[in-house]
Design a protein around this motif. Sequence first.
Motif, PDB file in Angstrom:
ATOM      1  N   ALA A 146       0.847  -1.191   0.000  1.00 55.70           N
ATOM      2  CA  ALA A 146       0.000   0.000   0.000  1.00 55.70           C
ATOM      3  C   ALA A 146       0.883   1.242   0.000  1.00 55.70           C
ATOM      4  O   ALA A 146       1.888   1.298   0.703  1.00 55.70           O
ATOM      5  N   MET A 147       0.525   2.212  -0.809  1.00 56.47           N
ATOM      6  CA  MET A 147       1.274   3.456  -0.860  1.00 56.47           C
ATOM      7  C   MET A 147       0.948   4.287   0.381  1.00 56.47           C
ATOM      8  O   MET A 147      -0.162   4.208   0.911  1.00 56.47           O
ATOM      9  N   SER A 148       1.904   5.082   0.849  1.00 51.78           N
ATOM     10  CA  SER A 148       1.664   5.922   2.024  1.00 51.78           C
ATOM     11  C   SER A 148       0.590   6.974   1.725  1.00 51.78           C
ATOM     12  O   SER A 148      -0.175   7.355   2.599  1.00 51.78           O
ATOM     13  N   ARG A 149       0.541   7.421   0.475  1.00 49.51           N
ATOM     14  CA  ARG A 149      -0.485   8.361   0.037  1.00 49.51           C
ATOM     15  C   ARG A 149      -0.989   7.927  -1.329  1.00 49.51           C
ATOM     16  O   ARG A 149      -0.256   7.977  -2.310  1.00 49.51           O
ATOM     17  N   SER A 150      -2.225   7.461  -1.393  1.00 52.59           N
ATOM     18  CA  SER A 150      -2.797   7.019  -2.665  1.00 52.59           C
ATOM     19  C   SER A 150      -2.955   8.199  -3.606  1.00 52.59           C
ATOM     20  O   SER A 150      -3.287   9.302  -3.182  1.00 52.59           O
ATOM     21  N   ARG A 151      -2.725   7.944  -4.901  1.00 54.47           N
ATOM     22  CA  ARG A 151      -2.872   8.985  -5.920  1.00 54.47           C
ATOM     23  C   ARG A 151      -4.338   9.024  -6.361  1.00 54.47           C
ATOM     24  O   ARG A 151      -4.871   8.013  -6.828  1.00 54.47           O
ATOM     25  N   PRO A 152      -5.021  10.149  -6.230  1.00 60.03           N
ATOM     26  CA  PRO A 152      -6.445  10.201  -6.587  1.00 60.03           C
ATOM     27  C   PRO A 152      -6.672  10.143  -8.097  1.00 60.03           C
ATOM     28  O   PRO A 152      -5.820  10.542  -8.887  1.00 60.03           O
ATOM     29  N   MET A 153      -7.823   9.637  -8.476  1.00 59.99           N
ATOM     30  CA  MET A 153      -8.244   9.592  -9.870  1.00 59.99           C
ATOM     31  C   MET A 153      -8.654  11.005 -10.290  1.00 59.99           C
ATOM     32  O   MET A 153      -9.237  11.744  -9.505  1.00 59.99           O
ATOM     33  N   THR A 154      -8.334  11.383 -11.505  1.00 59.50           N
ATOM     34  CA  THR A 154      -8.772  12.661 -12.077  1.00 59.50           C
ATOM     35  C   THR A 154      -9.370  12.383 -13.450  1.00 59.50           C
ATOM     36  O   THR A 154      -9.122  11.328 -14.035  1.00 59.50           O
ATOM     37  N   PRO A 155     -10.160  13.298 -13.991  1.00 53.82           N
ATOM     38  CA  PRO A 155     -10.705  13.077 -15.330  1.00 53.82           C
ATOM     39  C   PRO A 155      -9.629  12.902 -16.400  1.00 53.82           C
ATOM     40  O   PRO A 155      -9.877  12.323 -17.451  1.00 53.82           O
ATOM     41  N   SER A 156      -8.407  13.347 -16.146  1.00 51.80           N
ATOM     42  CA  SER A 156      -7.335  13.205 -17.130  1.00 51.80           C
ATOM     43  C   SER A 156      -6.406  12.023 -16.846  1.00 51.80           C
ATOM     44  O   SER A 156      -5.372  11.885 -17.486  1.00 51.80           O
ATOM     45  N   THR A 157      -6.783  11.148 -15.895  1.00 51.51           N
ATOM     46  CA  THR A 157      -5.953   9.982 -15.583  1.00 51.51           C
ATOM     47  C   THR A 157      -5.806   9.102 -16.818  1.00 51.51           C
ATOM     48  O   THR A 157      -6.780   8.824 -17.516  1.00 51.51           O
ATOM     49  N   VAL A 158      -4.589   8.670 -17.100  1.00 54.48           N
ATOM     50  CA  VAL A 158      -4.306   7.786 -18.238  1.00 54.48           C
ATOM     51  C   VAL A 158      -4.266   6.358 -17.714  1.00 54.48           C
ATOM     52  O   VAL A 158      -3.608   6.071 -16.719  1.00 54.48           O
ATOM     53  N   PHE A 159      -4.975   5.451 -18.384  1.00 49.37           N
ATOM     54  CA  PHE A 159      -5.058   4.063 -17.962  1.00 49.37           C
ATOM     55  C   PHE A 159      -4.152   3.186 -18.799  1.00 49.37           C
ATOM     56  O   PHE A 159      -3.976   3.416 -19.999  1.00 49.37           O
ATOM     57  N   ASP A 160      -3.619   2.156 -18.172  1.00 51.78           N
ATOM     58  CA  ASP A 160      -2.881   1.124 -18.879  1.00 51.78           C
ATOM     59  C   ASP A 160      -3.918   0.325 -19.664  1.00 51.78           C
ATOM     60  O   ASP A 160      -4.793  -0.301 -19.085  1.00 51.78           O
ATOM     61  N   LEU A 161      -3.826   0.351 -20.971  1.00 55.98           N
ATOM     62  CA  LEU A 161      -4.832  -0.292 -21.806  1.00 55.98           C
ATOM     63  C   LEU A 161      -4.968  -1.783 -21.530  1.00 55.98           C
ATOM     64  O   LEU A 161      -6.057  -2.343 -21.599  1.00 55.98           O
ATOM     65  N   ALA A 162      -3.872  -2.433 -21.168  1.00 55.36           N
ATOM     66  CA  ALA A 162      -3.924  -3.866 -20.895  1.00 55.36           C
ATOM     67  C   ALA A 162      -4.850  -4.175 -19.729  1.00 55.36           C
ATOM     68  O   ALA A 162      -5.424  -5.253 -19.659  1.00 55.36           O
ATOM     69  N   SER A 163      -5.018  -3.229 -18.815  1.00 55.44           N
ATOM     70  CA  SER A 163      -5.841  -3.494 -17.645  1.00 55.44           C
ATOM     71  C   SER A 163      -7.335  -3.489 -17.962  1.00 55.44           C
ATOM     72  O   SER A 163      -8.136  -3.952 -17.161  1.00 55.44           O
TER      73      SER A 163
END
Length: 90
Positions: free
Chosen positions: A44-61
Amino acid sequence: MILVARNDQLMLHRAHGFAQAMELQVGTAVQEGGTDPYIAAPQAMSRSRPMTPSTVFDLASVTKVMATTMALMLLVDRGHEQRGELQDHP
């Protein structure tokens, strides 16, 4: 991520949750057939990175989700499946 469009007009575009909550610890381990740069389980990360409308996704996922969705849409469009008839198969 939620995106709703109607008649070529964007109606809703919101981000919820986290873009990244876990990370792999980099190291080196000798595995059968070569080396593995990731030797520990995700942490687990110490501080999770929040999702934003400009978040880029790994297409494989999202490949399985997109391929299944498109296949079902084609089946319904061609009359092979009716909405409401889709169900889990063992």
